[in-house]
Motif scaffolding. Sequence first.
Motif, mmCIF file in Angstrom:
data_model
loop_
_atom_site.group_PDB
_atom_site.id
_atom_site.type_symbol
_atom_site.label_atom_id
_atom_site.label_comp_id
_atom_site.label_asym_id
_atom_site.label_seq_id
_atom_site.Cartn_x
_atom_site.Cartn_y
_atom_site.Cartn_z
ATOM 1 N N ILE A 37 24.047 -31.304 19.692
ATOM 2 C CA ILE A 37 24.569 -30.326 18.728
ATOM 3 C C ILE A 37 23.890 -28.977 18.942
ATOM 4 C CG2 ILE A 37 24.737 -29.718 16.271
ATOM 5 C CD1 ILE A 37 26.618 -31.976 17.120
ATOM 6 N N ALA A 38 22.565 -28.992 19.108
ATOM 7 C CA ALA A 38 21.815 -27.752 19.341
ATOM 8 C C ALA A 38 22.270 -27.081 20.637
ATOM 9 C CB ALA A 38 20.316 -28.052 19.398
ATOM 10 N N CYS A 39 22.529 -27.898 21.662
ATOM 11 C CA CYS A 39 23.033 -27.355 22.928
ATOM 12 C C CYS A 39 24.384 -26.677 22.725
ATOM 13 C CB CYS A 39 23.149 -28.474 23.956
ATOM 14 S SG CYS A 39 23.951 -27.969 25.487
ATOM 15 N N SER A 40 25.266 -27.329 21.967
ATOM 16 C CA SER A 40 26.599 -26.772 21.696
ATOM 17 C C SER A 40 26.507 -25.459 20.931
ATOM 18 C CB SER A 40 27.441 -27.780 20.891
ATOM 19 O OG SER A 40 27.571 -28.994 21.593
ATOM 20 N N VAL A 41 25.596 -25.409 19.943
ATOM 21 C CA VAL A 41 25.393 -24.174 19.179
ATOM 22 C C VAL A 41 24.923 -23.063 20.114
ATOM 23 C CG1 VAL A 41 24.026 -23.057 17.363
ATOM 24 C CG2 VAL A 41 24.904 -25.369 17.018
ATOM 25 N N GLY A 42 24.026 -23.406 21.041
ATOM 26 C CA GLY A 42 23.522 -22.417 21.989
ATOM 27 C C GLY A 42 24.619 -21.857 22.880
ATOM 28 N N LEU A 43 25.499 -22.727 23.351
ATOM 29 C CA LEU A 43 26.600 -22.275 24.215
ATOM 30 C C LEU A 43 27.584 -21.409 23.434
ATOM 31 C CD1 LEU A 43 27.284 -25.530 26.285
ATOM 32 C CD2 LEU A 43 26.069 -23.462 27.018
ATOM 33 N N LEU A 44 27.829 -21.773 22.163
ATOM 34 C CA LEU A 44 28.737 -20.980 21.324
ATOM 35 C C LEU A 44 28.107 -19.645 20.943
ATOM 36 C CD1 LEU A 44 30.081 -23.783 18.936
ATOM 37 C CD2 LEU A 44 31.387 -22.568 20.696
ATOM 38 N N TYR A 45 26.777 -19.652 20.743
ATOM 39 C CA TYR A 45 26.068 -18.443 20.316
ATOM 40 C C TYR A 45 25.815 -17.499 21.483
ATOM 41 C CZ TYR A 45 22.962 -15.832 17.173
ATOM 42 O OH TYR A 45 22.399 -14.863 16.378
ATOM 43 N N ASN A 46 25.908 -18.023 22.702
ATOM 44 C CA ASN A 46 25.685 -17.210 23.893
ATOM 45 C C ASN A 46 26.814 -16.179 24.041
ATOM 46 O OD1 ASN A 46 24.496 -16.499 26.470
ATOM 47 N ND2 ASN A 46 26.255 -17.515 27.396
ATOM 48 N N SER A 64 13.418 -25.722 32.179
ATOM 49 C CA SER A 64 14.151 -26.185 30.991
ATOM 50 C C SER A 64 14.355 -27.700 31.036
ATOM 51 C CB SER A 64 15.500 -25.459 30.877
ATOM 52 O OG SER A 64 16.396 -25.877 31.893
ATOM 53 N N ILE A 65 14.559 -28.261 32.246
ATOM 54 C CA ILE A 65 14.698 -29.710 32.389
ATOM 55 C C ILE A 65 13.391 -30.401 32.008
ATOM 56 C CG2 ILE A 65 15.157 -31.607 34.007
ATOM 57 C CD1 ILE A 65 17.590 -29.834 33.446
ATOM 58 N N ALA A 66 12.277 -29.863 32.514
ATOM 59 C CA ALA A 66 10.959 -30.438 32.203
ATOM 60 C C ALA A 66 10.653 -30.336 30.710
ATOM 61 C CB ALA A 66 9.880 -29.722 33.008
ATOM 62 N N LEU A 67 11.017 -29.208 30.090
ATOM 63 C CA LEU A 67 10.799 -29.047 28.651
ATOM 64 C C LEU A 67 11.617 -30.062 27.858
ATOM 65 C CD1 LEU A 67 10.615 -25.210 27.882
ATOM 66 C CD2 LEU A 67 8.918 -26.955 27.350
ATOM 67 N N GLY A 68 12.851 -30.318 28.298
ATOM 68 C CA GLY A 68 13.681 -31.315 27.625
ATOM 69 C C GLY A 68 13.043 -32.687 27.649
ATOM 70 N N LEU A 69 12.475 -33.063 28.808
ATOM 71 C CA LEU A 69 11.772 -34.342 28.913
ATOM 72 C C LEU A 69 10.551 -34.361 27.993
ATOM 73 C CD1 LEU A 69 11.301 -37.080 30.253
ATOM 74 C CD2 LEU A 69 10.144 -35.895 32.127
ATOM 75 N N LEU A 70 9.821 -33.246 27.941
ATOM 76 C CA LEU A 70 8.660 -33.156 27.045
ATOM 77 C C LEU A 70 9.059 -33.306 25.581
ATOM 78 C CD1 LEU A 70 6.142 -30.385 28.225
ATOM 79 C CD2 LEU A 70 5.648 -32.765 27.652
ATOM 80 N N PHE A 71 10.194 -32.705 25.204
ATOM 81 C CA PHE A 71 10.681 -32.810 23.829
ATOM 82 C C PHE A 71 10.823 -34.276 23.422
ATOM 83 C CE2 PHE A 71 12.812 -28.691 22.236
ATOM 84 C CZ PHE A 71 11.786 -27.923 22.745
ATOM 85 N N LEU A 177 21.206 -19.301 26.390
ATOM 86 C CA LEU A 177 21.552 -20.231 27.466
ATOM 87 C C LEU A 177 20.351 -21.114 27.828
ATOM 88 C CD1 LEU A 177 23.944 -20.934 29.265
ATOM 89 C CD2 LEU A 177 23.108 -19.290 30.948
ATOM 90 N N PHE A 178 19.162 -20.516 27.894
ATOM 91 C CA PHE A 178 17.946 -21.279 28.172
ATOM 92 C C PHE A 178 17.733 -22.346 27.102
ATOM 93 C CE2 PHE A 178 13.399 -21.804 27.205
ATOM 94 C CZ PHE A 178 12.938 -22.314 28.406
ATOM 95 N N SER A 179 17.845 -21.968 25.833
ATOM 96 C CA SER A 179 17.648 -22.915 24.728
ATOM 97 C C SER A 179 18.661 -24.052 24.814
ATOM 98 C CB SER A 179 17.787 -22.194 23.381
ATOM 99 O OG SER A 179 16.855 -21.142 23.275
ATOM 100 N N ALA A 180 19.916 -23.706 25.130
ATOM 101 C CA ALA A 180 20.969 -24.723 25.257
ATOM 102 C C ALA A 180 20.635 -25.713 26.370
ATOM 103 C CB ALA A 180 22.316 -24.056 25.526
ATOM 104 N N CYS A 181 20.114 -25.226 27.487
ATOM 105 C CA CYS A 181 19.759 -26.091 28.620
ATOM 106 C C CYS A 181 18.600 -27.019 28.265
ATOM 107 C CB CYS A 181 19.402 -25.253 29.844
ATOM 108 S SG CYS A 181 20.820 -24.500 30.651
ATOM 109 N N VAL A 182 17.613 -26.503 27.532
ATOM 110 C CA VAL A 182 16.478 -27.334 27.108
ATOM 111 C C VAL A 182 16.976 -28.489 26.237
ATOM 112 C CG1 VAL A 182 14.369 -27.414 25.709
ATOM 113 C CG2 VAL A 182 14.760 -25.494 27.248
ATOM 114 N N TYR A 221 18.129 -25.651 16.812
ATOM 115 C CA TYR A 221 18.428 -24.636 17.827
ATOM 116 C C TYR A 221 17.871 -23.276 17.415
ATOM 117 C CZ TYR A 221 20.784 -21.006 20.395
ATOM 118 O OH TYR A 221 21.017 -19.880 21.134
ATOM 119 N N PHE A 222 18.161 -22.858 16.179
ATOM 120 C CA PHE A 222 17.769 -21.515 15.765
ATOM 121 C C PHE A 222 16.263 -21.372 15.592
ATOM 122 C CE2 PHE A 222 22.294 -21.192 14.478
ATOM 123 C CZ PHE A 222 22.603 -20.048 15.197
#
Length: 293
Positions: A37-46, A64-71, A177-182, A221-222
């Motif tokens: 959902i956060a990714c979708s919001v990021g793409l829409l907000y971009n 961003s991939i590494a950060l996603g794994l860390l999350f 876009l970065f936030s959406a990718c994370v 996301y925000f």
Amino acid sequence: MYLVLSILFSSLIFVIFKLFAKCQVQTIYAIILNYFIACSVGLLYNKEPFNFTVIPQKSWFWGSIALGLLFILIFNLMAATSQKLGVSVASVATKMSLTIPVLFGVFFYKEALGILEIIGIILALFAVYLTSLKEHKIKVEKWAFVLPVLVFLGSGIIDTSIKYFQEVHMPEKEYALFSACVFASAGIFGVLFIGFKSINQPFKVNLKNVIGGICLGVPNYFSIYFLLKALQNPTWNSASVFTINNVAIVMFSTLLGILLFKEQLTVKNWFGIGMAVLSIVFVAFGQQLMNFL
């Protein structure tokens, strides 16, 4: 304003987590959906045009991939810490991790800290600890005390990495876009985790989990997006931003717990809140106070 918005959305996340327990939402499933959902919001907000095929060529992509794994990893460690040692311990470990990005800013970016700002950061650490204290004590295996250390290190690395990518690898127009990718990366790793887990425990779609994931995804996301915007502010260095952000989240979420859920605070908790206010004043306005004195 961006910092205030980041604090508000981050505090709202804690309220939603509290509601998860009351509404019997399965946190792990809601968390994973929340990332998509956060990714979708990021793409829409971009607001900038982009091509999906170009994203892997961005200098921040693998970060961003590494950060996603860390999350995902830190979320599971936080859950284990909460279950073994209590929510307050997990909260302290997460928020005290502000020392890592603060030290990174001082040594890597050569950010200067005044005497009042240093005092404010020290007060902030005590404030987080006192605000999160609970009266009851728990008994647990000795190995479990490794968990908050891992949460502390992981949370600090996440905050430090966000600052690093914001400073070095991306223009402001790519924040969304970065936030959406994370978040997309975190969601994908989460699906893999659930897929592995479903071998022994079949996965079932639950409407409560879906609604919980949607409600969590938007503020999640925000909270990241506005933190990136706040870090861009030329008035404050990253040490000030992370200190104010983390301490204010603890303070505000604690006050929301009192107002919305009738949570009881000890004298130490109230002392911690007062110390939090003082630390924010010192960190945010330390330079002006020194000039005035």
